[in-house]
Design a protein around this motif. Structure first.
Motif, mmCIF file in Angstrom:
data_model
loop_
_atom_site.group_PDB
_atom_site.id
_atom_site.type_symbol
_atom_site.label_atom_id
_atom_site.label_comp_id
_atom_site.label_asym_id
_atom_site.label_seq_id
_atom_site.Cartn_x
_atom_site.Cartn_y
_atom_site.Cartn_z
ATOM 1 N N ASP A 106 0.794 -1.228 0.000
ATOM 2 C CA ASP A 106 0.000 0.000 0.000
ATOM 3 C C ASP A 106 0.829 1.281 0.000
ATOM 4 O O ASP A 106 0.291 2.373 0.235
ATOM 5 N N VAL A 107 2.110 1.181 -0.270
ATOM 6 C CA VAL A 107 2.935 2.376 -0.449
ATOM 7 C C VAL A 107 3.332 2.470 -1.914
ATOM 8 O O VAL A 107 3.900 1.522 -2.473
ATOM 9 N N LEU A 108 2.996 3.590 -2.524
ATOM 10 C CA LEU A 108 3.311 3.817 -3.939
ATOM 11 C C LEU A 108 4.583 4.650 -4.034
ATOM 12 O O LEU A 108 4.703 5.699 -3.386
ATOM 13 N N TYR A 109 5.527 4.174 -4.837
ATOM 14 C CA TYR A 109 6.807 4.846 -5.060
ATOM 15 C C TYR A 109 6.810 5.400 -6.487
ATOM 16 O O TYR A 109 6.501 4.669 -7.437
ATOM 17 N N ALA A 110 7.162 6.664 -6.646
ATOM 18 C CA ALA A 110 7.126 7.302 -7.970
ATOM 19 C C ALA A 110 8.310 8.229 -8.147
ATOM 20 O O ALA A 110 8.783 8.853 -7.183
ATOM 21 N N ASP A 111 8.790 8.328 -9.382
ATOM 22 C CA ASP A 111 9.840 9.296 -9.681
ATOM 23 C C ASP A 111 9.215 10.654 -9.979
ATOM 24 O O ASP A 111 8.121 10.752 -10.539
ATOM 25 N N SER A 112 9.927 11.701 -9.591
ATOM 26 C CA SER A 112 9.547 13.077 -9.910
ATOM 27 C C SER A 112 10.838 13.810 -10.242
ATOM 28 O O SER A 112 11.508 14.342 -9.353
ATOM 29 N N TYR A 113 11.201 13.786 -11.530
ATOM 30 C CA TYR A 113 12.522 14.258 -11.952
ATOM 31 C C TYR A 113 13.582 13.532 -11.139
ATOM 32 O O TYR A 113 13.632 12.304 -11.167
ATOM 33 N N GLY A 114 14.396 14.236 -10.374
ATOM 34 C CA GLY A 114 15.452 13.582 -9.607
ATOM 35 C C GLY A 114 15.026 13.098 -8.244
ATOM 36 O O GLY A 114 15.842 12.543 -7.495
ATOM 37 N N ASP A 115 13.755 13.289 -7.870
ATOM 38 C CA ASP A 115 13.265 12.894 -6.550
ATOM 39 C C ASP A 115 12.513 11.574 -6.597
ATOM 40 O O ASP A 115 11.978 11.183 -7.640
ATOM 41 N N LEU A 116 12.447 10.912 -5.437
ATOM 42 C CA LEU A 116 11.585 9.753 -5.240
ATOM 43 C C LEU A 116 10.507 10.158 -4.250
ATOM 44 O O LEU A 116 10.811 10.619 -3.149
#
Length: 413
Positions: A106-116
Motif C-alpha cells: 500500500d505504499v506507492l513509489y514514484a519518480d519526480s525528476y530527480g526525486d523519489l
C-alpha cells in the motif's frame, strides 16, 4: 557570446553549409535548450487531485484491484478495476516529471525528476502523500527528461542543478560560424535561443521491487533502495552499468536490463549489491525485455532516436546466465511492449497490430492471432486477463484457447 555544448555523438542531422560575401562559412545546427523550473515550485505542486482527462498515456501498472496509468511527465491516473467490465477513474496523482511507479504493501513509489516520492494508498479513496527523497536520481532520464528528437548541441542556459529541474527541452536552429585555426574547428554561436503485496508493471518499467528492495534504472545508473520499513526508502546502492539503459525486469535471482545496444544480466542474491553476470549485444535500438523460463524475449525498434532502421523480435537462450545467446529473430515493423503468459507471447507491433504467438517451442514461435486496428504501447498479462494501453485507452482481454477475447475498452478522458 554564449557558449554551447557540442554533442557530436548525438547528432544525426546533416549540416547545411553557407557562405557570405567575405567567404565566412556557417552551418545550421539544432540546439536542445533546457527548459528550467524551480525545484521548490515543482516539489510544492505535488498533490492528490480529483480525476481528470489524460493528456498523453505512458506506462501502466496494476496493484490488487487497481490500475495506474502514467500521464507522461504529469502524474498518475488511478483507476478502480474491481469490475473489469466497467473501470472507473478515482483520482489523479499530480507528480511533475513522473514516468514510473511501483507499489509494495500500500505504499506507492514514484519518480519526480530527480526525486523519489511516496504515497499511502491503503485507502484508495483518500490517498495521502508520505514523503519525498530529494535528488536521489542523478542521471539522464530522471533528473533530465529524454530527448524527443535528434540534435547537435545542448544549451543549458542558467541551469543550476541545486536550484532547478530541467523539465523539458525546446529545439531551435542556429547558424554557427566555422573558423579554422591550426587545423582545428572552433564553433561559436552567432544567433539563437536559450507479506508483501506488490503490483506488476509492463515491459517498459524502470522501477522493480524485489522482496524489500526497490531497483531503478536511468540512462546509465542502477539504484537500490531498502524499503523494508513501511513508508521509507533508504538508498543503499548506486552503480554505473553502461549507457542507453531503458528497462528493468526481474526473474528469480536476476535482473534483466534492456539497453539500446543489448541486454545485461545482474545477479541479486545479495540484494544490496547487484553483481554483473553477463550481457548480449546487438545493434542500436529501443529495447524492452521480458523473461520466462530459460528464454528472454526482447523487441528492437529502429528508426527515429532508436538507432538503425531494422526492427525485430529476438529470442535469447538464458539457461546459462553467464553465456546468453540469440537463437532466433523475427522481423517486425514497429515493435513496442511485450509480455508472456504460460505458452503465449504477446507483442505489440505498433500500428501493425497486436500479435499473439504460441511459444511452446521458444525457438520456433507460431503466430496464432493478430488484433488489428489497435496500436498497443505496453501490456501486462495477469492470471485471468491481459491489460493493454493503446493511446488514451485501456483495453482488457480474457484468455481464450487460441488468443484473446475483448472484455472492456476504457477511454481515459
Amino acid at each position: 557570446m554564449k557558449k554551447i555544448f557540442l554533442l557530436s555523438f548525438l547528432s544525426v542531422f546533416t549540416l547545411f553549409f553557407s557562405c557570405n560575401d567575405d567567404d565566412t562559412r556557417f552551418e545550421t545546427r539544432i540546439v536542445a535548450n533546457a527548459v528550467l523550473e524551480s525545484k521548490d515550485v515543482v516539489r510544492a505542486s505535488i498533490a492528490v487531485e480529483s480525476e481528470r482527462p489524460i493528456n498523453e498515456s505512458g506506462k501502466i501498472y496494476t496493484y490488487t484491484h487497481y490500475v495506474f496509468v502514467n500521464d507522461r511527465n504529469l502524474g498518475v491516473h488511478v483507476i478502480d478495476n474491481r469490475i473489469p467490465e466497467s473501470p472507473q477513474k478515482i483520482a489523479f496523482l499530480k507528480i511533475p516529471g513522473n514516468f514510473d511507479i511501483e507499489v509494495r504493501n500500500d505504499v506507492l513509489y514514484a519518480d519526480s525528476y530527480g526525486d523519489l516520492v511516496l504515497f499511502d494508498i491503503s485507502n484508495i479513496d483518500a490517498i495521502t502523500f508520505i514523503d519525498r527523497y530529494e535528488d536521489v536520481f542523478s542521471g539522464l532520464g530522471f533528473s533530465q527528461p529524454a530527448f524527443e528528437q535528434s540534435f547537435d548541441q545542448i544549451d543549458y542556459g542558467d541551469y543550476d542543478p541545486t536550484e532547478s529541474f530541467i523539465v523539458d527541452w525546446s529545439f531551435t536552429e542556429i547558424q554557427v560560424e566555422i573558423q579554422t585555426s591550426d587545423g582545428e574547428i572552433a564553433l561559436e554561436t552567432t544567433d539563437g535561443a536559450s507479506g508483501d503485496v506488490t503490483g506488476q508493471g509492463g515491459s517498459f518499467a524502470r522501477f522493480k521491487i524485489v522482496d524489500t528492495y526497490l531497483y531503478a534504472v536511468d540512462f546509465s545508473e542502477l539504484y537500490v533502495f531498502d524499503i523494508s520499513t513501511p513508508g521509507t526508502a533508504n538508498q543503499v546502492g548506486q552503480k554505473g552499468i553502461g549507457w542507453g539503459i531503458e528497462t528493468i525486469f526481474n526473474r528469480d535471482e536476476y535482473l534483466y536490463i534492456g539497453s539500446q545496444n543489448g541486454m545485461l544480466i545482474y545477479n541479486i542474491e545479495d540484494r544490496t549489491q547487484p553483481q554483473y553476470t553477463s550481457e548480449i549485444s546487438h545493434w542500436e535500438g529501443c529495447d524492452p525485455v521480458v523473461v520466462d523460463g530459460d528464454y528472454a524475449y526482447l523487441t528492437l525498434r529502429g528508426g527515429n532516436l532508436c538507432g538503425q532502421d531494422l526492427s525485430i523480435l529476438e529470442v535469447i537462450n538464458i539457461e546459462d546466465k553467464s553465456n546468453p545467446y540469440s537463437v532466433r529473430e523475427y522481423a517486425m515493423q514497429e515493435p513496442y511492449g511485450l509480455g508472456t503468459k504460460e505458452n503465449l507471447l504477446f507483442v505489440s507491433d505498433g500500428p501493425n497490430g497486436f500479435q499473439i504467438y504460441d511459444k511452446t517451442n521458444p525457438e520456433d514461435l507460431v503466430l496464432i492471432e493478430v488484433i488489428e486496428d489497435i496500436n498497443v504501447f505496453d501490456v501486462i498479462p495477469l492470471e485471468n486477463r491481459l491489460l493493454a494501453i493503446a493511446g488514451n485507452t485501456l483495453y482488457q482481454y480474457t484468455y481464450e484457447a487460441n488468443g484473446l477475447s475483448l472484455l472492456s475498452e476504457f477511454v481515459i478522458n
